[in-house]
Design a protein around this motif. Structure first.
Motif, PDB file in Angstrom:
ATOM      1  N   ASP A  90       0.829  -1.209   0.000  1.00 37.54           N
ATOM      2  CA  ASP A  90       0.000   0.000   0.000  1.00 37.54           C
ATOM      3  C   ASP A  90       0.862   1.257   0.000  1.00 37.54           C
ATOM      4  O   ASP A  90       0.507   2.270   0.567  1.00 37.54           O
ATOM      5  N   THR A  91       1.993   1.174  -0.676  1.00 42.54           N
ATOM      6  CA  THR A  91       2.950   2.284  -0.658  1.00 42.54           C
ATOM      7  C   THR A  91       3.038   3.005  -1.996  1.00 42.54           C
ATOM      8  O   THR A  91       4.088   3.558  -2.341  1.00 42.54           O
ATOM      9  N   PHE A  92       1.948   3.011  -2.771  1.00 38.69           N
ATOM     10  CA  PHE A  92       1.952   3.767  -4.025  1.00 38.69           C
ATOM     11  C   PHE A  92       2.120   5.241  -3.693  1.00 38.69           C
ATOM     12  O   PHE A  92       1.550   5.747  -2.727  1.00 38.69           O
ATOM     13  N   LEU A  93       2.912   5.948  -4.491  1.00 37.19           N
ATOM     14  CA  LEU A  93       3.247   7.342  -4.195  1.00 37.19           C
ATOM     15  C   LEU A  93       2.165   8.324  -4.613  1.00 37.19           C
ATOM     16  O   LEU A  93       2.157   9.466  -4.142  1.00 37.19           O
ATOM     17  N   THR A  94       1.276   7.902  -5.497  1.00 36.41           N
ATOM     18  CA  THR A  94       0.165   8.753  -5.928  1.00 36.41           C
ATOM     19  C   THR A  94      -1.097   7.900  -5.961  1.00 36.41           C
ATOM     20  O   THR A  94      -1.027   6.677  -6.139  1.00 36.41           O
ATOM     21  N   PRO A  95      -2.265   8.538  -5.823  1.00 38.20           N
ATOM     22  CA  PRO A  95      -3.497   7.764  -5.866  1.00 38.20           C
ATOM     23  C   PRO A  95      -3.843   7.268  -7.272  1.00 38.20           C
ATOM     24  O   PRO A  95      -4.593   6.307  -7.425  1.00 38.20           O
ATOM     25  N   GLU A  96      -3.291   7.922  -8.287  1.00 39.29           N
ATOM     26  CA  GLU A  96      -3.593   7.564  -9.679  1.00 39.29           C
ATOM     27  C   GLU A  96      -2.301   7.333 -10.455  1.00 39.29           C
ATOM     28  O   GLU A  96      -1.276   7.927 -10.155  1.00 39.29           O
ATOM     29  N   LYS A  97      -2.397   6.516 -11.488  1.00 40.53           N
ATOM     30  CA  LYS A  97      -1.263   6.327 -12.396  1.00 40.53           C
ATOM     31  C   LYS A  97      -1.033   7.613 -13.169  1.00 40.53           C
ATOM     32  O   LYS A  97      -1.897   8.485 -13.248  1.00 40.53           O
TER      33      LYS A  97
END
Length: 132
Positions: free
Chosen positions: A96-103
């Motif tokens: 759950d460590t994506f840097l932004t909510p969207e691609k």
């Protein structure tokens, strides 16, 4: 000289905790190819080679403070055929460590690409990359 190049040997990634990093990359489908260590004046430097996403990662755990100065790899990219599906699989693995909510979709960069960055357990950035 370029005719002697065989391809990418590996990407080295510093880790704070070898076991945590191995578990992280195994959770994402990677596998350990080998483990070892190198003696240094500060103690043993732990090393592990992992096969992940068609490349080999060399995980390095220094015996002292993690050297994070100039020359470190800021990120590595895993080329995927379906960014949304790959991101969903990473999330399903518990990351759950994506840097932004969207691609990010960049239709004019390098012939068109979309990407999404997330981080590993030692702060290394991993890019999921789909060329359009």
């Amino acid at each position: 000289m370029s005719e002697r190049y065989l391809g990418l040997g590996h990407v080295a990634v510093y880790t704070r905790d070898m076991e945590e990093s191995i578990a992280f990359y195994e959770k994402l489908g990677g596998s350990v190819k080998g483990r070892g260590g190198v003696s240094t004046p500060a103690g043993e430097k732990k090393l592990a080679l992992m096969s992940y996403g068609g490349i080999t990662l060399e995980l390095i755990q220094s015996p002292g403070a993690m050297p994070m100065g100039e020359g470190n790899v800021p990120h590595f990219a895993i080329l995927v055929d379906d960014l949304d599906a790959a991101a969903a699989e990473v999330r399903a693995a518990g990351v759950d460590t994506f840097l932004t909510p969207e691609k990010k979709v960049l239709p004019d960069l390098f012939g068109g690409l979309q990407n999404w960055f997330f981080t590993g357990p030692s702060g290394e950035q991993i890019e999921l990359l789909q060329m359009l």
